[in-house]
Each structure stands twice: as C-alpha cells, then as structure tokens.
Design a protein around this motif. Structure first.
Motif, mmCIF file in Angstrom:
data_model
loop_
_atom_site.group_PDB
_atom_site.id
_atom_site.type_symbol
_atom_site.label_atom_id
_atom_site.label_comp_id
_atom_site.label_asym_id
_atom_site.label_seq_id
_atom_site.Cartn_x
_atom_site.Cartn_y
_atom_site.Cartn_z
ATOM 1 N N VAL A 18 0.862 -1.188 0.000
ATOM 2 C CA VAL A 18 0.000 0.000 0.000
ATOM 3 C C VAL A 18 0.896 1.235 0.000
ATOM 4 C CG1 VAL A 18 -1.811 1.262 1.206
ATOM 5 C CG2 VAL A 18 -1.797 -1.247 1.246
ATOM 6 N N HIS A 19 0.773 2.048 -1.043
ATOM 7 C CA HIS A 19 1.642 3.213 -1.196
ATOM 8 C C HIS A 19 1.028 4.458 -0.554
ATOM 9 C CE1 HIS A 19 3.372 0.531 -4.203
ATOM 10 N NE2 HIS A 19 4.417 1.346 -4.296
ATOM 11 N N TRP A 20 1.906 5.323 -0.097
ATOM 12 C CA TRP A 20 1.474 6.597 0.456
ATOM 13 C C TRP A 20 0.703 7.416 -0.579
ATOM 14 C CZ3 TRP A 20 0.951 7.655 5.261
ATOM 15 C CH2 TRP A 20 1.831 7.149 6.221
ATOM 16 N N TYR A 21 1.122 7.299 -1.819
ATOM 17 C CA TYR A 21 0.476 8.069 -2.888
ATOM 18 C C TYR A 21 -1.026 7.775 -2.947
ATOM 19 C CZ TYR A 21 -0.258 10.123 -7.519
ATOM 20 O OH TYR A 21 -0.704 10.894 -8.565
ATOM 21 N N GLY A 22 -1.370 6.498 -2.915
ATOM 22 C CA GLY A 22 -2.776 6.112 -2.959
ATOM 23 C C GLY A 22 -3.535 6.568 -1.724
ATOM 24 N N LEU A 23 -2.893 6.446 -0.553
ATOM 25 C CA LEU A 23 -3.548 6.870 0.692
ATOM 26 C C LEU A 23 -3.793 8.378 0.697
ATOM 27 C CD1 LEU A 23 -1.582 4.745 3.336
ATOM 28 C CD2 LEU A 23 -3.898 4.348 2.463
ATOM 29 N N ILE A 24 -2.824 9.132 0.194
ATOM 30 C CA ILE A 24 -2.963 10.588 0.167
ATOM 31 C C ILE A 24 -4.058 11.009 -0.802
ATOM 32 C CG2 ILE A 24 -1.795 12.737 -0.465
ATOM 33 C CD1 ILE A 24 0.791 11.482 0.620
ATOM 34 N N LEU A 25 -4.107 10.367 -1.970
ATOM 35 C CA LEU A 25 -5.173 10.676 -2.919
ATOM 36 C C LEU A 25 -6.542 10.328 -2.333
ATOM 37 C CD1 LEU A 25 -3.782 9.541 -6.396
ATOM 38 C CD2 LEU A 25 -3.876 11.825 -5.424
ATOM 39 N N GLY A 26 -6.610 9.205 -1.621
ATOM 40 C CA GLY A 26 -7.864 8.825 -0.980
ATOM 41 C C GLY A 26 -8.293 9.828 0.081
ATOM 42 N N LEU A 27 -7.311 10.330 0.833
ATOM 43 C CA LEU A 27 -7.609 11.339 1.847
ATOM 44 C C LEU A 27 -8.128 12.622 1.201
ATOM 45 C CD1 LEU A 27 -7.534 12.246 4.795
ATOM 46 C CD2 LEU A 27 -5.148 12.939 4.456
ATOM 47 N N GLY A 28 -7.534 13.000 0.075
ATOM 48 C CA GLY A 28 -7.998 14.189 -0.638
ATOM 49 C C GLY A 28 -9.418 14.030 -1.145
ATOM 50 N N ALA A 29 -9.725 12.839 -1.683
ATOM 51 C CA ALA A 29 -11.087 12.576 -2.162
ATOM 52 C C ALA A 29 -12.087 12.610 -1.013
ATOM 53 C CB ALA A 29 -11.133 11.221 -2.872
ATOM 54 N N LEU A 30 -11.698 12.066 0.144
ATOM 55 C CA LEU A 30 -12.581 12.059 1.309
ATOM 56 C C LEU A 30 -12.849 13.482 1.802
ATOM 57 C CD1 LEU A 30 -14.134 10.545 3.497
ATOM 58 C CD2 LEU A 30 -11.990 10.344 4.785
ATOM 59 N N ALA A 31 -11.809 14.307 1.840
ATOM 60 C CA ALA A 31 -11.980 15.697 2.276
ATOM 61 C C ALA A 31 -12.928 16.442 1.341
ATOM 62 C CB ALA A 31 -10.618 16.392 2.328
ATOM 63 N N GLY A 32 -12.759 16.222 0.044
ATOM 64 C CA GLY A 32 -13.653 16.862 -0.917
ATOM 65 C C GLY A 32 -15.090 16.389 -0.768
ATOM 66 N N LEU A 33 -15.259 15.100 -0.503
ATOM 67 C CA LEU A 33 -16.606 14.546 -0.317
ATOM 68 C C LEU A 33 -17.296 15.167 0.890
ATOM 69 C CD1 LEU A 33 -18.845 12.477 -0.946
ATOM 70 C CD2 LEU A 33 -17.569 10.816 0.448
ATOM 71 N N LEU A 34 -16.579 15.281 1.993
ATOM 72 C CA LEU A 34 -17.166 15.847 3.205
ATOM 73 C C LEU A 34 -17.567 17.311 3.003
ATOM 74 C CD1 LEU A 34 -14.824 14.292 5.946
ATOM 75 C CD2 LEU A 34 -17.140 13.576 5.297
ATOM 76 N N LEU A 35 -16.755 18.054 2.272
ATOM 77 C CA LEU A 35 -17.091 19.451 1.980
ATOM 78 C C LEU A 35 -18.378 19.538 1.156
ATOM 79 C CD1 LEU A 35 -13.750 21.297 1.110
ATOM 80 C CD2 LEU A 35 -15.325 21.819 2.973
ATOM 81 N N ALA A 36 -18.487 18.677 0.140
ATOM 82 C CA ALA A 36 -19.673 18.699 -0.719
ATOM 83 C C ALA A 36 -20.924 18.281 0.053
ATOM 84 C CB ALA A 36 -19.460 17.778 -1.921
ATOM 85 N N ILE A 37 -20.803 17.259 0.892
ATOM 86 C CA ILE A 37 -21.953 16.792 1.681
ATOM 87 C C ILE A 37 -22.433 17.895 2.618
ATOM 88 C CG2 ILE A 37 -22.632 15.222 3.537
ATOM 89 C CD1 ILE A 37 -20.968 13.065 2.204
ATOM 90 N N ARG A 38 -21.493 18.570 3.253
ATOM 91 C CA ARG A 38 -21.866 19.626 4.203
ATOM 92 C C ARG A 38 -22.609 20.764 3.509
ATOM 93 N NH1 ARG A 38 -17.755 22.899 8.298
ATOM 94 N NH2 ARG A 38 -19.378 24.203 9.274
ATOM 95 N N GLU A 39 -22.104 21.191 2.352
ATOM 96 C CA GLU A 39 -22.783 22.269 1.631
ATOM 97 C C GLU A 39 -24.100 21.783 1.034
ATOM 98 O OE1 GLU A 39 -23.059 26.232 -0.050
ATOM 99 O OE2 GLU A 39 -22.216 25.252 1.729
ATOM 100 N N GLY A 40 -24.131 20.522 0.613
ATOM 101 C CA GLY A 40 -25.354 19.976 0.041
ATOM 102 C C GLY A 40 -26.506 19.948 1.026
ATOM 103 N N LYS A 41 -26.199 19.773 2.305
ATOM 104 C CA LYS A 41 -27.252 19.746 3.325
ATOM 105 C C LYS A 41 -28.008 21.061 3.371
ATOM 106 C CE LYS A 41 -25.233 16.328 6.493
ATOM 107 N NZ LYS A 41 -24.668 16.111 7.849
#
Length: 375
Positions: A18-41
């Motif tokens: 498991v590479h750091w690159y993949g984990l970091i990209l996943g973390l970025g996607a998760l942060a973006g998702l949480l921002l969108a969900i919060r504004e979507g509410k």
C-alpha cells in the motif's frame, strides 16, 4: 545520489504493498466529499448523491487523465499498445482527469434531475481540497518537481523546512518543490471560493467557472517551472508570447523557466490550455450575464426535477424573510373583505340554528370568533 527520506510504501499486507500516494489521494477525495456533503445539506441534497458521484467520478477521472496523457505521448505507445493500460508505470494528467470527471458528472447529474451548474458550484471547493492534499503524493514519490535550484534558494529565499528541502534533493541536485507551490495556490483559492459562495451577487455556475480560472492562472506559472511537461512544436510568435511576455512577472521574482527540449516542443500544452481556460471562463461569465442565462443565484433553492422534491432549507429561509415584514405591519388596518368560504360557513350555521327545536332557539347564539381571528 538520490536522497529519499520517505518510503513510498506505507505498509504491506502479505504481497500487497500500500503506497502513500494512494492513501494521500484517498484522503484528498474524502476531504472533498465531506465538503460537498456539508454544503449539500443546506440545499436539502442527500449525502448519498455525492457519495455515488464520487464513486463514479474517480474512475472516470483516472481514465480521462490516462487518455489525455497517452494522446499527447502517442509516439511512445503506438508500437506498444498494451503499455497504454499500465497506469502503474506513471503517466496521467490533471486536465484530463478534470475532463473525465466533468463528463461523468454531466451524465449523472442530469439523470438525477439536477442542474449541472448548481451541483458543479457545490463541488468546486471540493476539487481544490482534493488537489491541495493530493499534490503531497507527488512529494512522497519525488515526482512532478521543477527545474534545478540551489539549496540556498530553498532554505534562504523560500524558508522551507528541512524535510521538504531534503526530499527535493534528486540525485544530488535540488529542485523546485512545484507540488508545494500548487498546494499553497489552491489553499488560497479554496478560501476565496468559500467566501464568494456566501455573496448574494454570485450566480449559478460562476463558482465552478471561477475555480477553473483560479487554478489555470496558478497552473500556467507553475507548469513553466517543471521539466516534465507535455509539449508540442508551435508557432514561434505564440511560444515567445507565452514563454517571455506572460512569464515576465516570474522572472522579476527570480524564477527561471524549466528546461524544455527544443526537439520535443516549444509550447507547454498545460500552459496554452490554461491561457485558453482563463480567457474562455471570463467570456463565459460575461455572456451568461448579458444574455440572461445566469438569472439563477447560487443561494437560490435547488430542486430535482426527477424526484419533485419540496423546498430546500434555503427556500424556507427566503420565505421566512419575505413573510417577516408583513407580520410586523401596523395593527390598525381596515377590516379585510370576508372570505367567500367563511361567508358560506356563517350561512350554514344560521340555517342549522333555525332548524333546531324551540328550546335551542331560546339559547343565545354564539358568534364565531371570526373577527378576532382576522385581527
């Protein structure tokens, strides 16, 4: 010699690394998702909508990024077509990722009955959040860096910490940390977008367009520092305009253009595309305003045409604001005309009283409390 301070592999599960690159990209996607969900509410959009959009958008972005890269490096793949699918060997482009994600979003959002511009506005800060975090994956992998610089430039002029300076030592030569430049540029951009989306003058679609304008401005200057840019052989006048005229402000700040092999090309594709996006974005905002196509504001309610959803919290807020002034009107007003339905109710009540036995007629009738209710 190369100084690699961080092991690209975060951990292993058996033979799976498991590479750091993949984990970091996943973390970025998760942060973006949480921002969108919060504004979507705020607009009554369910979080499952954004979760499904992410699940479809990520693979679409990867495919788009690969196609974009291969298209401009076709000479390297035309005789080895199977190498096109070996994405683990590197070779993706962020503009291609954006194109793939937008195509996917257009289809998905329309199927759900929403306006693309409204959903794109909500997701604009999420895109920047993903890029802010995701670029640190390039830092770990020691890739997408800029041209050679002196160690004193990194430590003395940029005042970077040791862990960044040392990681930018590639085979004994220090390089521009372009990942950091882009990450910081996008950090400023996300703050601007978060402020803009609370302003009443903002129209639907303009936040999303503004994201592209802001990102492209930064990408134009950062791309010129890199040495691994996709390029092509273009007109000399255009190359001079991009590499000298538009680049001049960076020269005054002490930055130099990254090396670009003349045999490979003289115009960086990302730079040219960035210029076109900035111009196109500004023109699009003006045209939409002048023609009346931008009559919907960002803060207006969002309703799905498929589900027939009711007013969103934003709509309730606007309604309450509209009702409040009338509730505070002076109490001394002329008595309004009687409602036809209330008049009919009074007639029915009188008729029922006349039909009752005489002992009931002796009882004084009680008038309906209509007048009190009216006031």
């Amino acid at each position: 010699m190369q100084t690699l301070l961080i092991d690209p592999v975060a951990f292993s599960i058996g033979s799976l690394r498991v590479h750091w690159y993949g984990l970091i990209l996943g973390l970025g996607a998760l942060a973006g998702l949480l921002l969108a969900i919060r504004e979507g509410k705020r607009f009554g959009i369910p979080q499952e909508f954004f979760m499904d959009l992410l699940l479809l958008g990520v693979p679409s972005a990867i495919i788009g990024a690969r196609i974009y890269y291969v298209a401009f490096k076709w000479e390297d793949y035309k005789d080895n077509f199977l190498d096109v699918f070996k994405i683990w060997n590197g070779g993706i482009a962020i503009f291609g990722a954006l194109i793939g994600a937008i195509i996917c979003a257009l289809i998905y959002v329309r199927r759900k009955g929403y306006s693309f511009w409204r959903i794109a506005d909500i997701c604009a800060p999420s895109l920047l959040a993903g890029q802010i975090i995701g670029r640190w994956g390039n830092f770990v992998n020691q890739e997408a860096y800029g041209g050679p610089v002196s160690e004193s430039f990194l430590r003395g002029q940029l005042h970077l910490p040791d862990f960044i300076v040392n990681q930018m030592n590639i085979q004994g030569v220090f390089h521009h940390p372009t990942f950091l430049y882009e990450s910081l540029w996008n950090l400023v951009g996300i703050v601007i977008l978060l402020i803009l989306r609370r302003q009443k003058f903002l129209r639907a679609g303009e936040l999303f367009i503004g994201y592209f304008i802001w990102y492209s401005i930064g990408r134009f200057f950062i791309e010129a520092v890199r040495t691994d840019s996709l390029a092509f052989q273009g007109a000399t006048g255009l190359a001079d305009f991009i590499n000298n005229t538009l680049w001049a402000p960076m020269t005054w700040m002490g930055f130099e253009l990254g090396h670009l092999d003349p045999a490979y090309g003289n115009i960086r594709i990302s730079q040219l595309l960035s210029v076109l996006i900035v111009i196109g974005g500004i023109v699009l905002i003006i045209v939409r305003r002048v023609t009346g196509r931008a009559n919907v504001r960002y803060l207006d309610p969002i309703v799905s045409m498929k589900t027939g959803a009711g007013p969103t919290p934003e709509a309730d807020l606007q309604t309450n604001k509209a009702v409040k002034p009338s509730a505070q009107a002076p109490a001394k007003q002329d008595k309004p005309a009687a409602d036809p339905e209330e008049t009919a109710d009074k007639s029915s009540l009188t008729q029922e009283t006349e039909d009752k036995p005489s002992r009931v007629e002796d009882t004084p009738a009680i008038k309906p409390d209509t007048e009190d209710k009216k006031e």
